[in-house]
Write a protein that holds these residues in place. Structure first.
Motif, PDB file in Angstrom:
ATOM      1  N   LEU A  59      11.774  -6.084 -13.119  1.00 30.70           N
ATOM      2  CA  LEU A  59      13.098  -5.476 -13.262  1.00 30.70           C
ATOM      3  C   LEU A  59      13.133  -4.026 -12.796  1.00 30.70           C
ATOM      4  N   GLY A  60      11.979  -3.489 -12.409  1.00 28.69           N
ATOM      5  CA  GLY A  60      11.936  -2.108 -11.930  1.00 28.69           C
ATOM      6  C   GLY A  60      12.030  -1.084 -13.030  1.00 28.69           C
ATOM      7  N   ILE A  61      11.644  -1.472 -14.245  1.00 21.17           N
ATOM      8  CA  ILE A  61      11.733  -0.566 -15.389  1.00 21.17           C
ATOM      9  C   ILE A  61      10.491   0.306 -15.507  1.00 21.17           C
ATOM     10  N   GLY A  62       9.349  -0.234 -15.158  1.00 18.72           N
ATOM     11  CA  GLY A  62       8.112   0.527 -15.280  1.00 18.72           C
ATOM     12  C   GLY A  62       6.955  -0.240 -14.696  1.00 18.72           C
ATOM     13  N   GLY A  63       5.889   0.467 -14.383  1.00 17.65           N
ATOM     14  CA  GLY A  63       4.701  -0.162 -13.840  1.00 17.65           C
ATOM     15  C   GLY A  63       4.744  -0.249 -12.330  1.00 17.65           C
ATOM     16  N   VAL A  64       3.582  -0.442 -11.745  1.00 14.36           N
ATOM     17  CA  VAL A  64       3.465  -0.555 -10.297  1.00 14.36           C
ATOM     18  C   VAL A  64       2.731  -1.840  -9.964  1.00 14.36           C
ATOM     19  N   GLY A  65       2.837  -2.247  -8.702  1.00 14.55           N
ATOM     20  CA  GLY A  65       2.176  -3.471  -8.271  1.00 14.55           C
ATOM     21  C   GLY A  65       3.006  -4.684  -8.620  1.00 14.55           C
ATOM     22  N   GLY A  66       2.522  -5.843  -8.230  1.00 14.24           N
ATOM     23  CA  GLY A  66       3.248  -7.067  -8.530  1.00 14.24           C
ATOM     24  C   GLY A  66       3.259  -8.006  -7.348  1.00 14.24           C
ATOM     25  N   PHE A  67       4.277  -8.862  -7.318  1.00 13.36           N
ATOM     26  CA  PHE A  67       4.334  -9.934  -6.337  1.00 13.36           C
ATOM     27  C   PHE A  67       5.286  -9.604  -5.194  1.00 13.36           C
ATOM     28  N   SER A  68       5.190 -10.400  -4.144  1.00 11.24           N
ATOM     29  CA  SER A  68       6.074 -10.245  -2.995  1.00 11.24           C
ATOM     30  C   SER A  68       7.474 -10.746  -3.343  1.00 11.24           C
TER      31      SER A  68
END
Length: 366
Positions: A128-137
């Motif tokens: 949701l773009g609330i916090g954290g970095v990285g993730g999936f395509s």
């Protein structure tokens, strides 16, 4: 159905729900599901002495007939009053392809409860773009969001792992983007906060609307980006030197995680059980749900063992060959001290979903 993306804690949630219903005198049956056989989920359900059927080779949407047949077998063998079904973690469009067909074709046999989607709060915040970095395509994330879009109940799991401020931010984000879903917060690990969810599953029936604008090309591409590995490994030698199964299980998962991280890929879920040779009820279980997270034990062996059966299920946005290499590297690291023999290993990318049925409209209405 208890849906949600890979690593959300669906199996732990399902086992917690089964215990809650059983404690109230209700008979419960479980249906597990995966793209391949040899599921850790099924092993855990059996270790909890639950009636369970496993459907492999595709999600419920593509194996709808198998789902109905599995329910029929459970009805004959244990006559459950509650069926809990856990679809593949990369599957979506479940209302149109599973809930509505069950109601409209088999409405005389089944009352379908609200579709629940379980989320890991840290991964949900990243999506949701609330916090954290990285993730999936983008197309893997597309599947994640479509799961939330069709949810009637969103269960924010693992609330014990995040702060109140993070929980509040996630609640706000989910409510804004998916206003039709009821939000429930809790922890399947210790059972706190989940009674309202279980009560809703027992009391309510589905009134969900099928997703109108799902793009099956994006859906198929998202699934095809995910590598899948299921493996069975024999560890140790019967009558040989005993070893600490709990520590070894954590070491193996940590080694696999490190290998995937070195390759620059994101783990969706890595889980494993280690059972005593000849005793499927005595086992250790561990999992991790992100490349930047370490393995955690959820079940422990009471005593050292000389030989055991290791089941590993690994899902990551990576080439399946990378996953096989990570497994073999982890087993090689055990050395001669602990012999390891791969009995079975499947590694692949899921094929395009082709549902048996796809109905539209509102659940609960013909």
């Amino acid at each position: 159905m208890i849906g949600g993306f890979l690593g959300a804690g669906k199996t732990t949630s399902m086992l917690r729900a089964a215990a809650w219903f059983t404690s109230r005198g209700l008979r419960v049956g479980l249906v597990t599901n995966d793209q391949a056989g040899g599921l850790v989920d099924t092993a855990l359900a059996r270790a909890h002495n639950l009636a369970v059927e496993e459907i492999a080779g595709g999600c419920f949407c593509c194996r709808f007939t198998s789902l109905v047949e599995a329910a029929s077998r459970l009805e004959k063998e244990s006559a459950p009053e509650i069926l809990l079904a856990e679809p593949v973690g990369s599957c979506t469009d479940l209302v149109a392809t599973v809930s509505l067909p069950l109601e409209r074709i088999y409405g005389d046999r089944f009352t379908v409860a609200p579709l629940s989607v379980v989320v890991d709060p840290l991964r949900a915040m990243r999506v949701l773009g609330i916090g954290g970095v990285g993730g999936f395509s983008a197309n893997v994330t597309y599947i994640y969001r479509k799961q939330l879009e069709e949810a009637e109940i969103i269960v924010i799991n693992k609330c014990d792992l995040v702060s109140e401020a993070q929980r509040a931010a996630l609640r706000t984000g989910l409510a804004a983007e998916f206003p039709g879903a009821r939000l429930i917060e809790g922890s399947a690990r210790d059972g706190t906060g989940l009674d309202p969810w279980f009560e809703a599953l027992l009391a309510d029936s589905s009134a969900a609307t099928a997703i109108d604008d799902i793009d099956y090309d994006r859906y198929a591409d998202g699934e095809s980006l995910l590598g899948w590995l299921n493996a069975e490994v024999r560890l140790g030698v019967p009558g040989g030197v005993e070893w600490d199964g709990n520590a070894r299980l954590v070491d193996i998962l940590a080694s696999i995680r490190a290998a995937v991280e070195r390759s620059g890929h994101e783990i969706a879920h890595l889980k494993a059980t280690l059972s005593v040779e000849g005793d499927a009820f005595e086992l250790a279980a561990a999992n991790l749900v992100r490349t930047d997270a370490g393995p955690e034990l959820s079940h422990r062996l009471a005593d050292p063992l000389d030989a055991g059966r290791l089941l590993i299920n690994l899902r990551a946005e990576a080439d399946p060959a990378v996953l096989e290499s990570a497994l073999r590297s982890a087993l090689d690291a055990l050395g001669d001290e602990l012999p390891a023999e791969i009995v079975h290993c499947e590694h692949f990318r899921p094929g395009r979903p082709v549902p048996t049925h796809r109905l539209t409209g509102l659940a609960g209405r013909a």
